[in-house]
Write a protein that holds these residues in place. Structure first.
Motif, PDB file in Angstrom:
ATOM      1  N   ASP A 137       0.844  -1.195   0.000  1.00  0.00           N
ATOM      2  CA  ASP A 137       0.000   0.000   0.000  1.00  0.00           C
ATOM      3  C   ASP A 137       0.880   1.246   0.000  1.00  0.00           C
ATOM      4  O   ASP A 137       1.664   1.471   0.924  1.00  0.00           O
ATOM      5  N   ARG A 166      -4.578  -8.084 -13.897  1.00  0.00           N
ATOM      6  CA  ARG A 166      -5.012  -6.842 -14.539  1.00  0.00           C
ATOM      7  C   ARG A 166      -4.397  -6.767 -15.934  1.00  0.00           C
ATOM      8  O   ARG A 166      -3.950  -5.726 -16.390  1.00  0.00           O
ATOM      9  N   SER A 209      -3.487  -3.738 -18.726  1.00  0.00           N
ATOM     10  CA  SER A 209      -3.471  -2.392 -18.149  1.00  0.00           C
ATOM     11  C   SER A 209      -2.062  -1.828 -17.982  1.00  0.00           C
ATOM     12  O   SER A 209      -1.903  -0.686 -17.542  1.00  0.00           O
ATOM     13  N   LEU A 211      -1.446  -1.686 -13.252  1.00  0.00           N
ATOM     14  CA  LEU A 211      -2.079  -1.153 -12.042  1.00  0.00           C
ATOM     15  C   LEU A 211      -3.542  -0.795 -12.273  1.00  0.00           C
ATOM     16  O   LEU A 211      -4.136  -0.059 -11.496  1.00  0.00           O
ATOM     17  N   GLY A 212      -4.118  -1.293 -13.367  1.00  0.00           N
ATOM     18  CA  GLY A 212      -5.507  -1.011 -13.657  1.00  0.00           C
ATOM     19  C   GLY A 212      -5.671   0.262 -14.484  1.00  0.00           C
ATOM     20  O   GLY A 212      -4.707   0.787 -15.053  1.00  0.00           O
ATOM     21  N   ASP A 234      -7.695   4.283 -14.948  1.00  0.00           N
ATOM     22  CA  ASP A 234      -8.379   5.382 -14.273  1.00  0.00           C
ATOM     23  C   ASP A 234      -9.806   5.509 -14.794  1.00  0.00           C
ATOM     24  O   ASP A 234     -10.262   4.666 -15.588  1.00  0.00           O
ATOM     25  N   ASN A 235     -10.517   6.541 -14.387  1.00  0.00           N
ATOM     26  CA  ASN A 235     -11.930   6.664 -14.754  1.00  0.00           C
ATOM     27  C   ASN A 235     -12.154   6.946 -16.231  1.00  0.00           C
ATOM     28  O   ASN A 235     -13.295   6.856 -16.718  1.00  0.00           O
ATOM     29  N   VAL A 242      -7.504   5.146  -8.273  1.00  0.00           N
ATOM     30  CA  VAL A 242      -7.237   4.036  -7.360  1.00  0.00           C
ATOM     31  C   VAL A 242      -6.317   3.032  -8.043  1.00  0.00           C
ATOM     32  O   VAL A 242      -6.698   2.397  -9.036  1.00  0.00           O
ATOM     33  N   MET A 243      -5.088   2.895  -7.531  1.00  0.00           N
ATOM     34  CA  MET A 243      -4.174   1.877  -8.049  1.00  0.00           C
ATOM     35  C   MET A 243      -4.723   0.502  -7.680  1.00  0.00           C
ATOM     36  O   MET A 243      -5.062   0.242  -6.530  1.00  0.00           O
ATOM     37  N   ASP A 244      -4.784  -0.389  -8.671  1.00  0.00           N
ATOM     38  CA  ASP A 244      -5.476  -1.669  -8.467  1.00  0.00           C
ATOM     39  C   ASP A 244      -4.662  -2.829  -9.053  1.00  0.00           C
ATOM     40  O   ASP A 244      -5.189  -3.654  -9.786  1.00  0.00           O
ATOM     41  N   GLY A 245      -3.385  -2.883  -8.726  1.00  0.00           N
ATOM     42  CA  GLY A 245      -2.556  -3.977  -9.209  1.00  0.00           C
ATOM     43  C   GLY A 245      -2.869  -5.280  -8.515  1.00  0.00           C
ATOM     44  O   GLY A 245      -3.097  -5.318  -7.294  1.00  0.00           O
ATOM     45  N   SER A 246      -2.881  -6.360  -9.274  1.00  0.00           N
ATOM     46  CA  SER A 246      -3.139  -7.685  -8.704  1.00  0.00           C
ATOM     47  C   SER A 246      -2.487  -8.729  -9.588  1.00  0.00           C
ATOM     48  O   SER A 246      -2.647  -8.701 -10.804  1.00  0.00           O
TER      49      SER A 246
END
Length: 216
Positions: free
Chosen positions: A50, A92, A95, A106-107, A109-110, A204-208
């Motif tokens: 995080d 992801r 991305s 990391l996904g 953005d909007n 929102v960073m959304d790495g997975s």
């Protein structure tokens, strides 16, 4: 009617010209090995990294912005000595704004812009395997058919390559059988250039990603 009969005769003639030994069947073989070997990987902090809140004013306008390097502890515990390798799957996928198997996304953005990338690297010098005095890293880009010469240099975890460890310097035989392994992984993260992002709202960073044990 006459044209149809002529066409039929012509086709029959072609069939009769085929070799008598021509095969009309093909075999399918399904192979595999169910092994009692079992390994369980685990990451420190439950695999969560995080970065908290990052102010947009801290982002570079035209180039990527590197975030502080993070470290993660990894352990792999097996029920006996096992030959295995590691690879990672991007959850992801698509991305990442850099096209390479060692970068994970990391996904978005909007506005569906790519937020950034991260990579994960092993350092054999920070890796302990059973009672081995020194650990060497090796990797394969051919699904395990051939292995890179084992050495002590850091190795990035790839989505298409296999990464393993051995106790023999200079070996091209692939990973050694290991029961217990622990290592410190280095995570590097780069945010896309500010001009490429929609900063009208929070991003929102959304790495997975999923780290996978591949049995050899």
């Amino acid at each position: 009617m006459k044209k149809s009969l002529i066409f039929l005769v012509a086709c029959t003639g072609l069939v009769n010209l085929l070799p008598a030994h021509a095969a009309s069947t093909v075999d399918l073989n399904v192979n595999g090995v169910i092994t009692p070997a079992s390994c369980t990987p685990s990451l420190s902090a439950n695999g969560l990294v995080d970065f908290g809140k990052i102010a947009q004013q801290d982002l570079n306008l035209t180039t990527g912005t590197r975030l502080p390097v993070k470290s993660l502890g990894l352990t792999v515990v097996c029920n006996g000595p096992v030959r295995y390798a590691l690879r990672m799957r991007d959850n992801r996928d698509g991305s990442a704004h850099v096209n390479s198997e060692i970068y994970y996304g990391l996904g978005f953005d909007n506005s569906a812009n790519k937020i950034g990338v991260y990579s994960l690297a092993f350092d054999p010098k920070q890796t302990v395997a059973d009672a081995v005095a020194e650990v060497y890293g090796t990797e394969s880009t051919t699904g395990g058919l051939a292995w890179r010469t084992a050495n002590r240099n850091p190795i990035d975890v790839g989505a298409k390559s296999l990464l393993g460890f051995t106790d023999t310097a200079g070996s091209t035989a692939g990973p050694s059988a290991i029961q217990n392994l622990s290592s410190t992984l280095t995570l590097e993260t780069v945010i896309n250039a500010k001009q490429n992002l929609d900063l009208s709202t929070d991003i929102v960073m959304d790495g997975s990603a999923t780290l996978e044990v591949v049995y050899l």
